[in-house]
Motif scaffolding. Structure first.
Motif: not given
Length: 168
Positions: A16-20, A23-29
């Motif tokens: 789950p840490a890798v998935t989060l 997701i965080f990087i995609v939302l940031f971009l």
């Protein structure tokens, strides 16, 4: 060949840490892209609005005749230095006579002044172009410029003196 380390590595990749983190990087971009588009759209809107042209100096060419003692609010007198060319005595004229409202042009009455060149007996007549300004004293010195306008050589700072246009 399958080793014992392979299943653990597969579990680490799907944790789950890798998935989060992904997701965080995609939302940031995605946030950066949205803010960039908004900023560009605001810049484009501000470029499309017309800018108002503000004149630096406006010299009135048409003199108001209905109110001879008032100047429009947006017109300010500009005093430029007098640049003399040639012999000074050939260009200086002296007021010898002023006839109040002694000249008629297009149904309007103007002050009429008679000028005499300092170094000769040549005379010229001119009518005022700055109605409502102070009348010069007899003997006041004027400079005749290339446009045929008599401009005072010595003018008080507080109240400007009339200028005159030479009658051809």
């Amino acid at each position: 060949m399958i080793t014992e380390n392979d299943p653990e590595r597969a579990e680490n990749e799907n944790s789950p840490a890798v998935t989060l983190a992904v997701i965080f990087i995609v939302l940031f971009l995605l946030t950066i892209c949205i803010l960039g588009v908004k900023l560009l759209s605001q810049l484009m809107v501000s470029r499309q609005t017309p800018t108002q042209v503000v004149p630096l100096a406006e010299i009135p060419t048409d003199i108001p005749t209905d109110i001879p003692t008032a100047m429009p609010v947006n017109n300010f007198p500009i005093y430029l230095p007098v640049i003399l060319s040639g012999s000074v005595s050939e260009q200086i004229w002296k007021v010898t006579n002023i006839n109040n409202l002694g000249y008629e042009l297009d149904g309007q009455r103007y002050d009429l002044a008679t000028f005499q060149r300092i170094d000769s007996q040549n005379t010229a007549e001119a009518y005022c172009i700055d109605r409502g300004w102070d009348i010069p004293e007899i003997g006041a010195e004027y400079l005749l410029n290339a446009e045929g306008i008599f401009v005072p050589l010595h003018e008080p700072n507080a109240d400007p003196i009339q200028r005159f246009l030479k009658i051809q």
